[in-house]
Every structure is written in structure tokens, then in C-alpha cells.
Design a protein around this motif. Structure first.
Motif, PDB file in Angstrom:
ATOM      1  N   ASN A   1       4.232  -0.960  -3.615  1.00 35.48           N
ATOM      2  CA  ASN A   1       3.964   0.462  -3.407  1.00 35.48           C
ATOM      3  C   ASN A   1       4.926   1.380  -4.144  1.00 35.48           C
TER       4      ASN A   1
ATOM      5  N   TRP B   1       0.821  -1.210   0.000  1.00 35.23           N
ATOM      6  CA  TRP B   1       0.000   0.000   0.000  1.00 35.23           C
ATOM      7  C   TRP B   1       0.854   1.258   0.000  1.00 35.23           C
TER       8      TRP B   1
ATOM      9  N   SER C   1      -1.891   1.239  -4.810  1.00 43.41           N
ATOM     10  CA  SER C   1      -0.704   0.439  -5.079  1.00 43.41           C
ATOM     11  C   SER C   1      -0.300   0.670  -6.531  1.00 43.41           C
TER      12      SER C   1
END
Length: 431
Positions: free
Chosen positions: A384, A265, A279
């Protein structure tokens, strides 16, 4: 995103004739258990053991988009779209709003539109194409993403006034050693990932989103996938890829929320604001040279992978989930896991601790002009920062498996966070 509790079977639920055909096609796929992004798992539902997905439903709305940490379904239809020449920012916004509404309905097993496939005017095209009539939701998830060219074309044109909202991390992937990329299977302004436990449900989703996009966006390329090649939940058994090896044993799992937060994330420190909770998706179409691989001795196959073909245990010792010991040696002092073994070069210890959340799928798209299978792995990973993927892929430049692999398609997309009910997947970006 939290999954809806499985709906109790109704009089029309259970294994339909279509579900039985799907079961036969996948050769008796293993149990798929309902689950949720963020690690909350729903109980398995009636009919799930058939592999048909039955009544499993995942909410479209929520803090994260479904289809990332959701337990990986058995079937995939992935599509990349380009906006039409001359499309406006308002048309982009309306398309994303229409897609959101349709996705929210289809993931709950509903038809697109109020009149669906058969209840509208007989003198107008139906709102829904109808091939999913009578089929359960089958764990359908629909995940949307934005490509670099949505923000600025390769020629530097800012079509939608979004250049200043482009995340610094969203850059086209560099060229890697051994790439043989087909531009017709790469890139795209938008992407849609539809995953389900029934192939017809996944195809129905992409077909209807393509129809809704008519005049505003067109399909650039797409890929069908079967037989997931990774597990994203501890509730799932490890699947096998087309080389016959278990794949994704050490993949990130939804039950590791701290690890997922660290590696998947986008945080507030990474930004931008509209991407927090989202993401980045990397998609790679990797063709496997099946005919050459099938002539390789078993011992060499295992050395190239770094695991046993049967149990899937690392060659350093132990069963499938035993920790990999990169320092282990054989009786003669040679490394138990070769220097060019795949598991060594992909290991976090060799890549600065990087872990990727993978959701790949097998594909077989017939045969080529020489009669060889056009088959392989449709690799999907969420992280991420795409730079994490780049680091691992560059490490794999020395992978002994490369003799049997060809990377022929490539794309990267920003996957925004989920949206609250009543919102659109484009709201945060276009605000």
C-alpha cells in the motif's frame, strides 16, 4: 474481488489438445485451486489437477482488482504501454473504457467484441485475434495500473490534466545498489498484468489489448513468465525459483485478510480517494547469473538463502513453515542464519514489520551473445506504499545473493481499486 464459482464442465470443456501441450510444457504443474481476492476461495474445478486452469473464472468487476490476492496462476504476460504523442484525455478515457470491456469479456472466456474472431464481415479485420478460440478461461485475471509518467512526464509536462491527482506515494523508484537498469525495460504510462494457467490465454489477452490500443498507446516493453515463484493462497504448494529453492514460503496469503488490509490495500487515511481499495505494484526484472550459481557448493547455496534446498526449512531449525529464529546459533556459537542470508535481510523483524505480497514468475528469454541463459525472476510485489518495497530492497543491499543477481528492469504503478459492472477502470481517476 470475489471469484465466480467455477462453471460446471460443458461438452466442450475438459483438457483440450492445447491444454495437454501446455501441461507437457510445464512438466506437470501442480494443482491450482480457484480463489478470490479478500480470501474467499472457490472449490477446485474439473481439470484443475492438469495445471491447465480448465473452467476456472474470476470476475473482472468488484471491490478490488483480481490478480492481486487471487491464487497465483502459473503463467504471466506483463506489458507496459506509453500513450501516443498528442493523445488527449478523452482518448485516454476511451482506451481505458475499451480495455475494461475487453478484459471483462476475456476473463469469462468470451471473445473480444460482439462478432469475435470469425463472425464479422469477411472484408474487415476480426474483433478478436482468435488464438484463444476453443480454450477455457484458465483462471485469467487482468490487472491495470498507472505509472508516474501518466500524471507528469520526466520533463514536468502534465499531458492529461492529472498532475493534481497523482498520489504522493507514486514516485519513480530510487536507484538501488547494484542496479544495471535498461530504460527500454523500465517505466511506462500504463501497465497490464495478465495471469492465467494457460500461456496462450495470457498472451491472447495482451495481444488483444495491444491491438485495441492502436493509435492511442503503444507497447513499451513486455515480459513473459512461467512457473510462479510465490503462493498467494494456503491452497497452493510453495513453488521453486530458478536457483532451485522454494520461494515465497512466508508470503502474504489471501486467507490473512487483516494482514492484507494492513500491508496491501490503500486505506482512506492513505488516499487519495480514487486509490482507496487499490494498491501499488513494483515490477523488477532480475536476471540470475545461472552459470555461476550452478558451480556453488550446496552448503554455501543454503547459507546464502538461509533455508535448506530440499525441504525449504529455515536453517534455524524446523520444516518449511517453521518460524525463522534470527537469534539461533550453531554449536560453535555462530548464527544459524548468516548476517548476509536472504531470509534474514528480507524478514519483517529486520524491516520494521513490513510484509510484501509477491507474485513473481520465472523467465527464460533464450541466451545472450556469450551463450549464457537470459533467465531469472520477474519480481512483482503489491504493497500500500512503494516506500515499503524501498525499505526492504535497501536492506537487501547486503544480501549475499547479489553476487548472482542483476536488476535490469524496474517500474512502479498505482493499481486502482476495482470497478462495478458497467464502469471503467479509469472512472475514479478521471472523474
Amino acid at each position: 474481488m470475489t471469484a465466480s464459482p467455477p462453471t460446471p464442465p460443458g461438452p466442450d470443456d475438459g483438457i483440450s489438445r492445447r491444454g495437454l501441450l501446455g501441461l507437457a510444457a510445464v512438466g506437470g504443474a501442480g494443482l491450482v485451486v480457484g480463489g478470490a481476492a479478500g480470501g474467499a476461495l472457490a472449490a477446485s474445478v474439473a481439470g484443475a489437477a492438469s495445471g491447465s486452469g480448465s473452467t476456472t473464472r474470476y470476475d473482472f468487476y468488484g471491490g478490488h482488482q483480481a490478480g492481486i490476492t487471487t491464487p497465483a496462476q502459473d503463467r504471466l504476460h506483463f506489458a507496459a504501454f506509453d500513450l501516443a504523442d498528442g493523445a488527449t484525455r478523452d482518448e485516454l478515457a476511451s482506451l481505458l473504457a475499451d480495455w475494461t470491456d475487453a478484459a471483462a469479456r476475456m476473463t469469462q472466456g468470451l471473445e473480444v467484441g460482439e462478432t469475435g474472431a470469425v463472425d464479422g464481415s469477411p472484408y474487415a479485420p476480426p474483433e478478436d485475434t482468435g488464438e484463444a478460440l476453443g480454450l477455457p478461461p484458465s483462471g485469467l485475471t487482468i490487472t491495470f495500473g498507472f505509472g508516474p509518467t501518466l500524471f507528469e512526464t520526466a520533463e514536468g509536462v502534465d499531458r492529461f490534466g492529472l498532475a493534481d491527482r497523482r498520489p504522493p506515494a507514486l514516485e519513480p523508484l530510487p536507484r538501488f545498489t547494484g542496479d544495471a537498469l535498461d530504460p527500454a525495460r523500465s517505466g511506462g504510462d500504463l501497465c497490464v498484468q495478465a495471469c492465467a494457467d494457460d500461456p496462450q490465454v495470457a498472451v491472447h489477452a495482451i495481444r488483444n489489448l495491444s491491438r485495441i490500443a492502436f493509435g492511442r498507446a503503444s507497447l513499451r516493453w513486455s515480459q513473459l513468465g512461467f512457473g510462479r515463484t510465490s503462493s498467494t493462497s494456503t491452497s497452493q504448494v510453495t513453488p521453486r525459483n530458478l536457483f532451485g529453492f522454494k520461494d515465497g514460503t512466508a508470503n502474504l496469503k489471501a486467507e490473512e485478510p487483516a494482514e492484507v488490509a494492513e500491508h496491501v490495500w490503500v486505506s482512506s487515511e492513505q488516499g487519495p480517494d480514487w486509490m482507496v481499495g487499490g494498491s501499488y505494484l513494483v515490477a523488477r526484472r532480475i536476471r540470475m547469473i545461472i552459470e555461476s550459481w550452478d558451480r556453488v557448493q550446496l552448503a554455501e547455496q543454503e547459507d546464502l538463502v538461509g533455508r535448506t534446498k530440499g525441504e525449504g526449512g529455515p536453517l534455524s531449525g524446523g520444516t518449511e513453515f517453521a518460524p525463522i529464529d534470527l537469534d539461533a546459533t550453531d554449536a560453535d556459537g555462530t548464527p544459524a542464519i548468516a548476517a548476509d542470508a536472504h531470509v534474514r535481510l528480507a524478514h519483517p523483524d529486520v524491516n520494521g514489520g513490513i510484509r510484501l505480497l509477491r507474485r513473481g514468475y520465472n523467465f527464460v528469454d533464450g541466451n545472450d551473445e556469450l551463450g549464457r541463459l537470459d533467465a531469472g525472476l520477474f519480481f512483482l510485489s503489491f504493497q500500500n506504499d512503494p516506500a515499503r518495497f524501498v525499505t526492504v530492497q535497501r536492506s537487501l543491499a547486503r544480501d549475499g545473493l547479489n553476487e548472482y543477481l542483476r536488476h535490469v528492469g524496474s517500474a512502479v504503478f498505482a493499481i486502482p481499486a476495482g470497478v462495478p459492472e458497467g464502469g471503467s477502470i479509469g472512472d475514479a481517476l478521471l472523474a
